[in-house]
Design a protein around this motif. Sequence first.
Motif, PDB file in Angstrom:
ATOM      1  N   ASP A 182       1.271  16.946  41.053  1.00  0.00           N
ATOM      2  CA  ASP A 182       0.349  17.546  40.088  1.00  0.00           C
ATOM      3  C   ASP A 182      -0.814  16.595  39.813  1.00  0.00           C
ATOM      4  N   PRO A 183      -2.038  16.971  40.212  1.00  0.00           N
ATOM      5  CA  PRO A 183      -3.186  16.077  40.033  1.00  0.00           C
ATOM      6  C   PRO A 183      -3.565  15.864  38.566  1.00  0.00           C
ATOM      7  N   THR A 184      -2.901  16.571  37.664  1.00  0.00           N
ATOM      8  CA  THR A 184      -3.182  16.320  36.245  1.00  0.00           C
ATOM      9  C   THR A 184      -2.010  15.582  35.582  1.00  0.00           C
ATOM     10  N   ASP A 185      -1.072  15.097  36.404  1.00  0.00           N
ATOM     11  CA  ASP A 185       0.073  14.336  35.888  1.00  0.00           C
ATOM     12  C   ASP A 185      -0.412  12.971  35.368  1.00  0.00           C
ATOM     13  N   LEU A 186      -0.333  12.795  34.059  1.00  0.00           N
ATOM     14  CA  LEU A 186      -0.912  11.582  33.465  1.00  0.00           C
ATOM     15  C   LEU A 186      -0.186  10.309  33.898  1.00  0.00           C
ATOM     16  N   ASN A 187       1.101  10.403  34.215  1.00  0.00           N
ATOM     17  CA  ASN A 187       1.807   9.214  34.694  1.00  0.00           C
ATOM     18  C   ASN A 187       1.227   8.743  36.023  1.00  0.00           C
ATOM     19  N   LEU A 188       0.946   9.693  36.900  1.00  0.00           N
ATOM     20  CA  LEU A 188       0.358   9.347  38.192  1.00  0.00           C
ATOM     21  C   LEU A 188      -1.051   8.785  37.998  1.00  0.00           C
ATOM     22  N   LEU A 189      -1.822   9.424  37.121  1.00  0.00           N
ATOM     23  CA  LEU A 189      -3.201   8.976  36.907  1.00  0.00           C
ATOM     24  C   LEU A 189      -3.235   7.586  36.272  1.00  0.00           C
ATOM     25  N   GLU A 190      -2.281   7.314  35.383  1.00  0.00           N
ATOM     26  CA  GLU A 190      -2.197   5.967  34.795  1.00  0.00           C
ATOM     27  C   GLU A 190      -1.844   4.932  35.869  1.00  0.00           C
ATOM     28  N   ALA A 191      -0.926   5.285  36.757  1.00  0.00           N
ATOM     29  CA  ALA A 191      -0.557   4.365  37.842  1.00  0.00           C
ATOM     30  C   ALA A 191      -1.778   4.079  38.713  1.00  0.00           C
ATOM     31  N   LEU A 192      -2.570   5.123  38.951  1.00  0.00           N
ATOM     32  CA  LEU A 192      -3.787   4.976  39.748  1.00  0.00           C
ATOM     33  C   LEU A 192      -4.780   4.054  39.030  1.00  0.00           C
ATOM     34  N   LEU A 193      -4.983   4.318  37.757  1.00  0.00           N
ATOM     35  CA  LEU A 193      -5.936   3.521  36.986  1.00  0.00           C
ATOM     36  C   LEU A 193      -5.512   2.047  36.928  1.00  0.00           C
ATOM     37  N   ASN A 194      -4.236   1.823  36.601  1.00  0.00           N
ATOM     38  CA  ASN A 194      -3.762   0.439  36.490  1.00  0.00           C
ATOM     39  C   ASN A 194      -3.839  -0.285  37.825  1.00  0.00           C
ATOM     40  N   GLY A 195      -3.431   0.399  38.889  1.00  0.00           N
ATOM     41  CA  GLY A 195      -3.459  -0.210  40.218  1.00  0.00           C
ATOM     42  C   GLY A 195      -4.868  -0.595  40.629  1.00  0.00           C
ATOM     43  N   LEU A 196      -5.840   0.245  40.289  1.00  0.00           N
ATOM     44  CA  LEU A 196      -7.238  -0.046  40.634  1.00  0.00           C
ATOM     45  C   LEU A 196      -7.775  -1.185  39.786  1.00  0.00           C
ATOM     46  N   GLN A 197      -7.468  -1.133  38.492  1.00  0.00           N
ATOM     47  CA  GLN A 197      -8.022  -2.154  37.594  1.00  0.00           C
ATOM     48  C   GLN A 197      -7.469  -3.540  37.902  1.00  0.00           C
ATOM     49  N   ARG A 198      -6.243  -3.593  38.414  1.00  0.00           N
ATOM     50  CA  ARG A 198      -5.671  -4.884  38.801  1.00  0.00           C
ATOM     51  C   ARG A 198      -6.484  -5.538  39.902  1.00  0.00           C
ATOM     52  N   ARG A 199      -7.233  -4.759  40.664  1.00  0.00           N
ATOM     53  CA  ARG A 199      -7.980  -5.311  41.791  1.00  0.00           C
ATOM     54  C   ARG A 199      -9.367  -5.811  41.401  1.00  0.00           C
ATOM     55  N   LEU A 200      -9.744  -5.573  40.161  1.00  0.00           N
ATOM     56  CA  LEU A 200     -11.101  -5.967  39.752  1.00  0.00           C
ATOM     57  C   LEU A 200     -11.182  -7.449  39.418  1.00  0.00           C
ATOM     58  N   CYS A 223     -23.797   2.430  42.629  1.00  0.00           N
ATOM     59  CA  CYS A 223     -22.895   1.452  43.243  1.00  0.00           C
ATOM     60  C   CYS A 223     -23.541   0.827  44.466  1.00  0.00           C
ATOM     61  N   ASP A 224     -22.945  -0.272  44.890  1.00  0.00           N
ATOM     62  CA  ASP A 224     -23.259  -0.847  46.186  1.00  0.00           C
ATOM     63  C   ASP A 224     -21.980  -0.712  47.011  1.00  0.00           C
ATOM     64  N   ALA A 225     -22.005   0.201  47.956  1.00  0.00           N
ATOM     65  CA  ALA A 225     -20.793   0.535  48.703  1.00  0.00           C
ATOM     66  C   ALA A 225     -20.260  -0.651  49.499  1.00  0.00           C
ATOM     67  N   ARG A 226     -21.094  -1.683  49.687  1.00  0.00           N
ATOM     68  CA  ARG A 226     -20.652  -2.833  50.478  1.00  0.00           C
ATOM     69  C   ARG A 226     -19.819  -3.793  49.661  1.00  0.00           C
ATOM     70  N   ASP A 227     -19.870  -3.626  48.329  1.00  0.00           N
ATOM     71  CA  ASP A 227     -19.222  -4.573  47.427  1.00  0.00           C
ATOM     72  C   ASP A 227     -17.886  -4.000  46.943  1.00  0.00           C
ATOM     73  N   PRO A 228     -16.758  -4.658  47.305  1.00  0.00           N
ATOM     74  CA  PRO A 228     -15.443  -4.125  46.938  1.00  0.00           C
ATOM     75  C   PRO A 228     -15.308  -3.875  45.431  1.00  0.00           C
ATOM     76  N   ARG A 229     -15.849  -4.782  44.630  1.00  0.00           N
ATOM     77  CA  ARG A 229     -15.722  -4.615  43.190  1.00  0.00           C
ATOM     78  C   ARG A 229     -16.497  -3.389  42.695  1.00  0.00           C
ATOM     79  N   SER A 230     -17.716  -3.255  43.201  1.00  0.00           N
ATOM     80  CA  SER A 230     -18.550  -2.127  42.825  1.00  0.00           C
ATOM     81  C   SER A 230     -17.899  -0.807  43.256  1.00  0.00           C
ATOM     82  N   ALA A 231     -17.367  -0.785  44.470  1.00  0.00           N
ATOM     83  CA  ALA A 231     -16.737   0.440  44.971  1.00  0.00           C
ATOM     84  C   ALA A 231     -15.460   0.747  44.187  1.00  0.00           C
ATOM     85  N   THR A 232     -14.694  -0.300  43.851  1.00  0.00           N
ATOM     86  CA  THR A 232     -13.473  -0.089  43.064  1.00  0.00           C
ATOM     87  C   THR A 232     -13.819   0.455  41.681  1.00  0.00           C
TER      88      THR A 232
END
Lengths: 123, 197
Positions: A105-123, B169-178
């Motif tokens: 379910d693309p509106t499943d908030l648990n999945l969306l939270e996992a997506l958000l947290n996983g992405l934010q960890r990479r910043l 965004c700058d698509a070349r920049d991983p942070r910007s794309a993320t």
Amino acid sequence: MPRFEEERLLDEDAGPLVRPYTVSGGRTTPTAAFDLLSLVRSTGRMRPSQLEAEQAAVLLLCHEPVSVAEIAAHLRLPAMVVKVLLSDLVEDGAVTAHAPEAALDPTDLNLLEALLNGLQRRL
Amino acid sequence: MAYSGDSESPARPVPTAIKLLVAGGFGVGKTTFVGAVSEIEPLSTEETITTASIGVDDLTGVGAKTTTTVALDFGRVTLDAGHTLYLFGTPGQDRFWFMWDELSDGAFGAVVMADTRRLADCFNALDFFERRKTPFIVAVNVFDDAFHYDPEEVRVALDLGPHVPIVSCDARDPRSATLVLVTLTKHLISTATTVAR
Ligand SMILES: Nc1nc2c(ncn2[C@@H]2O[C@H](COP(=O)(O)OP(=O)(O)OP(=O)(O)O)[C@@H](O)[C@H]2O)c(=O)[nH]1
Ligand SMILES: [Mg+2]
């Protein structure tokens, strides 16, 4: 001029289609249903040396669960050809396939939270 | 959940696959974007179309670009032990639109990339996702020689409702794309909560 260009385009497009067709034994439809995101994993029951080269190449890629799309991209083969190879491997018991959860379910908030947290960890 | 009919391999659960799309016109930076975010080498089955494509695709403003992708771009991001994000870049050229339906099946949402030098190129993608009711955001990919638009000017030009986020965004920049994907996810969360209400 335009005619010439068209013919060239045709030739270039047709070229790579020949080999994949041969690779899949002439078959163009897989016997089992696969999605691009079906995850495939080898069972360990068959060794790559027991298989045709292309099937062995597939097998070597799926020690860990790997998606059909990824296998196709790695082997530079059209996804449909990979699906044909995979359905043979499944029949042989060499790999198991796991379809993506169809009713995710693309509106499943648990999945969306996992997506958000996983992405934010990479910043 | 678990693998069936296989006692030899341990029945570790397979991660749940979340799918997002990256769409937009020819040469807008989709492949670059997917490659910047993905943890695996950017994968695509790329056919090189060079001179043969002149006259077929509009190369105006694309500069030195001589090749184009005729298949899907593919990227993967491990979110946590139980979840994996898969990113698909859609084919940029109209004649590969037949692939869009399979690609967008089950997708949670999409990033539509726009190049301010050729905004009209993303109209098709916008129409497609609006029709399919797939939530999307617009990412304006800032090329060095591009005219810089205000996001609200882009909104007017693309005829987008007030609820559609527009980011640059700058698509070349991983942070910007993320960050673009973070914005999309927040948009998906807010869409999900308003729809649920
Ligand atoms: N200055 C700048 N250049 C970029 C950016 N993103 C991509 N490019 C360049 O633009 C060109 C096209 O990028 P691609 O990622 O191949 O575009 P695409 O959308 O995948 O193209 P098609 O698959 O052919 O439709 C490449 O030369 C990139 O290096 C950006 O954010 N800024
Ligand atoms: Mg591309």
